[in-house]
Scaffold this active site. Structure first.
Site, PDB file in Angstrom:
ATOM      1  N   GLY A   5       0.324   8.929   2.540  1.00  0.00           N
ATOM      2  CA  GLY A   5       0.772  10.290   2.329  1.00  0.00           C
ATOM      3  C   GLY A   5       2.265  10.460   2.482  1.00  0.00           C
ATOM      4  CG  PHE A   6       4.030  10.826   5.735  1.00  0.00           C
ATOM      5  CD1 PHE A   6       4.586  12.081   5.629  1.00  0.00           C
ATOM      6  CD2 PHE A   6       2.918  10.646   6.531  1.00  0.00           C
ATOM      7  CE1 PHE A   6       4.055  13.150   6.326  1.00  0.00           C
ATOM      8  CE2 PHE A   6       2.384  11.708   7.236  1.00  0.00           C
ATOM      9  CZ  PHE A   6       2.947  12.969   7.135  1.00  0.00           C
ATOM     10  CE  LYS A  11       4.618   5.077   6.613  1.00  0.00           C
ATOM     11  NZ  LYS A  11       3.780   5.574   7.728  1.00  0.00           N
ATOM     12  N   GLY A  57       0.834  -1.198   0.000  1.00  0.00           N
ATOM     13  CA  GLY A  57       0.000   0.000   0.000  1.00  0.00           C
ATOM     14  C   GLY A  57       0.865   1.242   0.000  1.00  0.00           C
ATOM     15  CB  ALA A  58       1.190   4.108  -1.638  1.00  0.00           C
ATOM     16  CE  LYS A  91       5.051   4.223  -4.575  1.00  0.00           C
ATOM     17  NZ  LYS A  91       5.534   3.809  -5.914  1.00  0.00           N
ATOM     18  CG  ASP A 141      -4.420   9.259  11.249  1.00  0.00           C
ATOM     19  OD1 ASP A 141      -5.589   9.653  11.057  1.00  0.00           O
ATOM     20  OD2 ASP A 141      -3.641   8.996  10.323  1.00  0.00           O
TER      21      ASP A 141
END
Length: 674
Positions: free
Chosen positions: A365-366, A383, A362-363, A368, A480
């Site tokens: 905002g900061f 990450k 997945g990818a 992949k 978050d």
């Protein structure tokens, strides 16, 4: 007399022919069996004193180079001129039984002088930090790597690689040769002290490079026995590559080897090269003999060397400690305080298969996230933070600081990290079932989560938040909390992850107002109004998360019917009509009515506009476990902080906002009935 003269002429011709075989050379082809009179330029440790080309010896951190003196001309107007073929026999003798030095390489270079270009250790005497991965380098090499290192990212210490302008191979494979009888590749230890044949063939028209290996028969045969007899049909490496883009008009061919703290003797026992055609096959019976194994040194010399080594290491240690102390502030103090295991970039590169797209999980905002498998077989998620992410380093530090020492069964564990040349990488436990968001909102899963599974996930996340808020040595604010940041393990247990927005502080200390960050629908009123972040703002987000899991809807859904766009508002309206369970996800046919009511009311309690009226995570967990009854809000009033979001904001929502383009309305809800 005539007979004698004829005999002399005959043997003269034979002698000339034999001399040609031993030392045959022209500008575009040559064959060497004895290197003592070969037209080579040597530097570093390289020598030809005993017949073979001796590239490296028992010297630490050194290099050896040997290049054919006559340049090879490659003409851009003729692709066939880029074709070449070479074969050579090498042998590597480790000085210690289980350590093998750093390897050697066949090199095609625009210069014979690599002393300034190539450093020792893992760079094989070819590259250094200044010229590595630079197109202007114009270097092609086939490396025979005998030591695993953190620079080249190739296989695990016994591999063959194709290098183009960089020590990072464009293609590599474990050293082996194809056995036609067995129909498979057989492993071939490079640093065994045994002779090994290498064929390198490049077709300049087809632009195909083949690299082939095979062991050499021992002892040597007494009669001629040519290398072509034993060449495997299947090459170890075969790659399409355009060397006309790499080579300059004039190039030199030769060998390079290096040692680091680990030493080895590297020999070339025979070498044949031809440009524009097939190299002449080597006669195995004519190969130079490698010298005997190194002799044991007298005790006096051993003691002298030992004392010198200890003195050198002591001096090196003093220098290291001095520099470490002198530059302590440059080494990032937080890295010492929060220190999970550090991984080498090479290990992570191998684990993720070079960060291939098919490994992408997945990818965000900061950066992949990639799936990987460590040599131990442990599955991981890596990450990799984007280079151009403005907050990349700040987020990286936050995740390292927060996650490095956190330990809870419902938190995604940070296993380690890596920093190399500005790259930011975090290594986590791999969660095979992905995110909770995938199960709730995407149809690519085999089955939906059952009611009991959803309840278990909610309880697990609540337990993790209690740990963060009250049970760890500092207060950790996640900031978050949402379904996409809840990952599911093999047993579908929920684990809270992604600490990129996290903040932590000592108990009794209030954080100053900060820039508003979070996700629309999960942000508490006081956060959007004043930038205030507390455990109460996490509780508000957890309330939105409860409703999200129970109802199977996002907190704000622009595609929902108008009255259901704001989830908490819709649940409130159903509560007024004594129809709370109408909001339960329609896919759930086995839910428990009373349990659903408890969760929905708990979600509403967490959504109160006044943070002081929201329960703590400890109270929430007590409600969930049934140790304490949920307050009878069905018979009172609750003032909810319901987002008053404009239609434009709803249709243009982003995952993570730096500002909140909406307000909250104070809605009083009267619950009745059950």
């Amino acid at each position: 007399m005539a007979g004698v003269l004829g005999s002399v002429v005959f043997w003269l011709i034979i002698g000339i022919h034999v001399t040609f075989l031993v030392f045959a050379q022209e500008g575009d082809h040559f064959v060497y069996y004895d290197f003592r009179n070969a037209d080579l330029e040597l530097d570093g440790m390289a020598n030809t004193n005993h017949g073979p080309l001796h590239l490296t010896n028992n010297t630490n951190t050194g290099t050896g180079h040997a290049f054919y003196n006559i340049p090879i001309k490659f003409t851009a107007s003729s692709l066939s001129s880029f074709s070449f073929s070479t074969e050579f026999v090498f042998a590597i003798f480790p000085l210690q039984k289980s350590t093998y030095g750093h390897g050697m390489a066949f090199v095609v270079s625009p210069t014979k002088d690599l002393r300034s270009n190539g450093s020792a250790n893992s760079n094989l005497g070819i590259f250094n930090r200044a010229n590595d991965n630079k197109t202007a380098t114009h270097i092609f090499a086939v490396e025979l790597d005998t030591n695993q290192n953190s620079e080249s990212f190739d296989k695990g210490g016994n591999d063959v690689g194709i290098d183009i302008n960089s020590i990072v191979s464009v293609e590599s494979a474990d050293a082996s040769y194809f056995n036609a009888r067995k129909g498979k590749n057989i492993s071939l230890p490079l640093a065994s002290g045994k002779s090994i044949l290498v064929w390198i063939d490049y077709d300049g028209i087809e632009k195909v490079l083949n690299v082939t290996l095979a062991p050499v028969q021992t002892p040597k045969p007494d009669s001629p026995y040519f290398s072509s007899f034993i060449k495997p049909k299947v090459p170890l490496l075969s790659r399409s590559i355009n060397l006309s883009e790499i080579f300059t008009e004039t190039m030199y061919v030769g060998f390079s080897g290096s040692t680091g703290s680990i030493k080895s003797n590297q020999y070339i026992l025979g070498w044949s090269f031809k440009q524009g055609g097939k190299a002449e096959s080597l006669d195995i019976s004519r190969l130079s003999n490698p010298p005997p194994s190194p002799k044991r040194f007298p005790l006096k010399e051993v003691l002298g060397a030992t004392i010198s080594t200890i003195a050198f290491l002591t001096l090196g240690g003093i220098v290291y400690l001095y520099k470490k102390k002198k530059y302590a502030e440059v080494l990032e103090q937080w890295e010492k305080e929060y220190s999970p295991q550090r991984y080498s970039f090479r290990i992570l590169y191998k684990a993720t298969k070079g960060f291939r797209e098919n490994q992408l999980l997945g990818a965000g905002g900061f950066g992949k996230v990639y799936k990987g498998i460590l040599p131990s077989g442990t599955q991981i998620a890596v990450k990799r933070v984007y280079h151009d992410a403005e907050q990349g380093m700040k987020q990286y530090v936050a995740e390292i600081a927060s996650m490095g020492r956190l330990r809870h069964k419902n938190l995604v564990h940070l296993l380690g990290y890596c920093r190399r040349k500005g790259e930011l990488l975090l290594v986590y436990d791999y969660m095979p079932n992905g995110s909770l968001d995938d199960y709730l909102f995407h149809k690519n899963k085999l089955k939906d989560l059952t009611w009991s599974q959803r309840v278990n996930i909610i309880k697990g996340v609540a337990s993790a938040l209690l740990y963060l808020h009250e049970e760890w040595e500092q207060v950790v604010l996640h900031r978050d909390i949402k379904a996409s940041n809840i990952l599911l393990d093999a047993d579908l247990n929920g684990k809270l992850g992604d600490f990129g927005l996290a903040r932590f502080h000592d108990r009794g200390v209030n954080l100053e107002a900060t820039r508003v960050v979070g996700t629309i629908g999960y942000m508490a009123p006081e956060l959007t109004a004043m930038g205030v972040t507390t455990t109460c703002t996490d509780v508000y987000a957890f309330g939105a998360f409860i409703l999200e899991v129970v109802c199977g809807r996002r907190p704000v859904d622009p595609d929902a019917p108008r009255e259901q766009v704001i989830l908490v508002k819709w649940v409130a309206s159903c509560g007024k009509r004594d129809a709370l369970t109408d909001t339960v996800d329609s896919k759930l046919i086995d839910f428990k009515v009373e349990e659903a009511k408890l969760l929905l009311k708990l979600g509403m309690l967490c959504s109160q506009i006044n943070p002081e009226n929201r329960p703590s995570m400890r109270q929430i967990l007590q409600y969930l476990e049934g140790n304490v009854s949920v307050p009878a809000i069905s018979f009172g009033t609750v003032a909810l902080g319901i987002p008053n979001i404009s239609h434009e904001t709803v249709t243009q929502m982003t995952t993570t906002s730096s500002s909140a383009n909406f307000s909250f309305e104070d809605v009083t809800v009267l619950f009745g009935g059950r």
